[in-house]
Design a protein around this motif. Sequence first.
Motif, PDB file in Angstrom:
ATOM      1  N   TYR A   1     -11.533   0.283   7.413  1.00  0.00           N
ATOM      2  CA  TYR A   1     -10.374   1.183   7.394  1.00  0.00           C
ATOM      3  C   TYR A   1      -9.841   1.191   5.966  1.00  0.00           C
ATOM      4  O   TYR A   1      -9.213   0.236   5.519  1.00  0.00           O
TER       5      TYR A   1
ATOM      6  N   TRP B   1      -5.164   7.182   4.811  1.00  0.00           N
ATOM      7  CA  TRP B   1      -5.962   6.152   5.481  1.00  0.00           C
ATOM      8  C   TRP B   1      -7.207   6.790   6.114  1.00  0.00           C
ATOM      9  O   TRP B   1      -7.125   7.876   6.682  1.00  0.00           O
TER      10      TRP B   1
ATOM     11  N   TYR C   1       0.223   4.985   9.733  1.00  0.00           N
ATOM     12  CA  TYR C   1      -1.238   4.902   9.859  1.00  0.00           C
ATOM     13  C   TYR C   1      -1.808   3.630   9.228  1.00  0.00           C
ATOM     14  O   TYR C   1      -3.027   3.433   9.225  1.00  0.00           O
ATOM     15  N   ASN C   2      -0.947   2.771   8.717  1.00  0.00           N
ATOM     16  CA  ASN C   2      -1.382   1.484   8.179  1.00  0.00           C
ATOM     17  C   ASN C   2      -1.761   0.572   9.343  1.00  0.00           C
ATOM     18  O   ASN C   2      -0.963   0.341  10.247  1.00  0.00           O
TER      19      ASN C   2
ATOM     20  N   LYS D   1      -8.046   2.484   2.333  1.00  0.00           N
ATOM     21  CA  LYS D   1      -6.828   3.067   1.768  1.00  0.00           C
ATOM     22  C   LYS D   1      -7.015   3.095   0.251  1.00  0.00           C
ATOM     23  O   LYS D   1      -6.650   2.161  -0.449  1.00  0.00           O
TER      24      LYS D   1
ATOM     25  N   THR E   1       0.820  -1.215   0.000  1.00  0.00           N
ATOM     26  CA  THR E   1       0.000   0.000   0.000  1.00  0.00           C
ATOM     27  C   THR E   1       0.851   1.262   0.000  1.00  0.00           C
ATOM     28  O   THR E   1       0.370   2.329   0.369  1.00  0.00           O
TER      29      THR E   1
ATOM     30  N   ASP F   1      -0.490   8.179   0.345  1.00  0.00           N
ATOM     31  CA  ASP F   1      -0.937   7.017   1.131  1.00  0.00           C
ATOM     32  C   ASP F   1      -1.796   7.502   2.293  1.00  0.00           C
ATOM     33  O   ASP F   1      -1.326   7.674   3.412  1.00  0.00           O
TER      34      ASP F   1
ATOM     35  N   THR G   1      -2.232   0.839  14.653  1.00  0.00           N
ATOM     36  CA  THR G   1      -1.506   1.058  13.421  1.00  0.00           C
ATOM     37  C   THR G   1      -0.085   0.518  13.535  1.00  0.00           C
ATOM     38  O   THR G   1       0.306  -0.041  14.555  1.00  0.00           O
TER      39      THR G   1
ATOM     40  N   SER H   1     -10.285  -1.750   1.605  1.00  0.00           N
ATOM     41  CA  SER H   1      -9.947  -1.876   3.020  1.00  0.00           C
ATOM     42  C   SER H   1      -9.017  -3.077   3.141  1.00  0.00           C
ATOM     43  O   SER H   1      -9.471  -4.212   3.279  1.00  0.00           O
TER      44      SER H   1
ATOM     45  N   SER I   1      -2.840   0.257  -3.668  1.00  0.00           N
ATOM     46  CA  SER I   1      -3.769  -0.382  -2.746  1.00  0.00           C
ATOM     47  C   SER I   1      -4.071  -1.781  -3.266  1.00  0.00           C
ATOM     48  O   SER I   1      -3.491  -2.230  -4.265  1.00  0.00           O
TER      49      SER I   1
END
Length: 533
Positions: A463, A475, A499-500, A465, A414, A473, A518, A446, A419
Amino acid sequence: MKFRTSKLRRVATRAVSQAGAVALVLAAAGAAQAGPLPDGPGMSQARGSTGRPAGPHPVPGSEVHNPFMAQDGRSAMHGDSYASNTQPQEGPLGRHPRVTSAGKVTDPGEPGQCAAATFLRNGLMVLNCGAASHRPTLRLEDPSTLKDLATYPLPVRPSTYQAAATHNPALMFSDTSGSYYYLDNHDRIVIAGADQRIQRLMVRRTTSGRWEFKQADDWNLRGHLPHDCATAADPDPVGECDPVTAVQPDYRGLLWWVSDHGRVGTVNPKTGTVRTAGLKGEQIENSFSTGPDGAFIATDHALYKMHAAPDGTPRTDWRETYDRGTRTKPGQINQGTGATPALLGNSYVGITDNADPRMHVLVYRRGSHVNGNRLVCSVPVFRPGASATENSLTAWGNGFTVENDYGYTSIKSTQGGMSTPGGITKIEVDKAGDGCNVAWTSKEQSPTVVTKLSRSNGLLYAYSKPYSSKGVDAWYLTAIDWRTGTTRFRTLTGTGDTYNNNWSPITLGPDGSAYISTYSGIVRVHDGAGQNS
């Protein structure tokens, strides 16, 4: 750990190469307070929050509570003993959303996660945390400030020793030991550790006013499991090691546990008696569910319903094999279902298979004896050649939703605006119980989150992306209407790898906040303007 308190499979890649030695893995985790998570590049280019505030529209459904667990929605990673991934708490409605965050690892670029979150009766949050350079810990958190109030060290997983010693992070990818825990009906934490022990811990305040974790009980399973496991002194043992994956009570109060190599057992918490059964040649990499009618366990070959004999020995009521495909797809741990069995009402249980070219949602009748086929339906989902999941279904009313995790192999999947194919589909069991239909499919991308449904407001939280041609990137906490599949709003949480969520679940707190663990910390999203502020 995996970190995988919620199926975080990929976190060790960078840190293992940085570690270079087992000693780094054993560094003690402190209770240092980190600042907010830093944003990655492109924050000024990221599209902000979208959509409109939603009104609460509760969704009806039958609720069954395990009397030996804490309140539903607060007690476990998947919300309850049904693994329904639903909560009675009302999540954010998108009213002037506010986002706060806190780092939970020393280096924001270091892999780490506080994935599974539960809530005590007093409102404090318990997290199961880890990083490749820190010993795994339980953390007691202030849910508003996200500050640590107390920590408790957990055993290091054998695969972590091996990965650090051999510079092979793949050894950690399929290890879920020490990942799952639950809160019991007395607000105690029950966790199966990587050292093949089950601990029961209480949270208490000392005379000086400080919070602490205190061990109340400890059950050793090593006499019932192969235990030539990797250690710092011997990271490459020649014998077999079978880590414990998950623990949960049945409706009689017996503690059920499962191991990676297909062993199923119970512990009588009053006597300490352990009873076991083996599912030879099968792997259990997920948690399991329990209902009034028994325990439901998925392996990489079959779905089981089991009960405890009078002496506690696990007995199989039925076993249903499924199409496990020909490979481990990108986005999965092993060649089998990626879903913890999800119970629906009093009649059904759902998982996914691993079929090609399309994965299916499988719904079964739960009864020990049924007339006709046990399989209610097998519904193909997502597009051919791009369907897989490593998360359990969300189950409520007459429907199941499934998220498409195909293509997510690490945080690199991502990065740079990329994505995964994405998609979330809801299937519904018809009134007669003899088939299913696709109710809706959302195009939301997501990649890895465990979605959660608020039964109080009718919103399914994901969630997202989205793909970005600008390479941003970004989120988003995304709210989807459970009835229609319409996206009601998206709230931007941040940009970049920090934030992934990397396989962790969304958890709804008692005050209506949504929490997302995250890659480097935790994010809180809540309504402002006097609403849950």
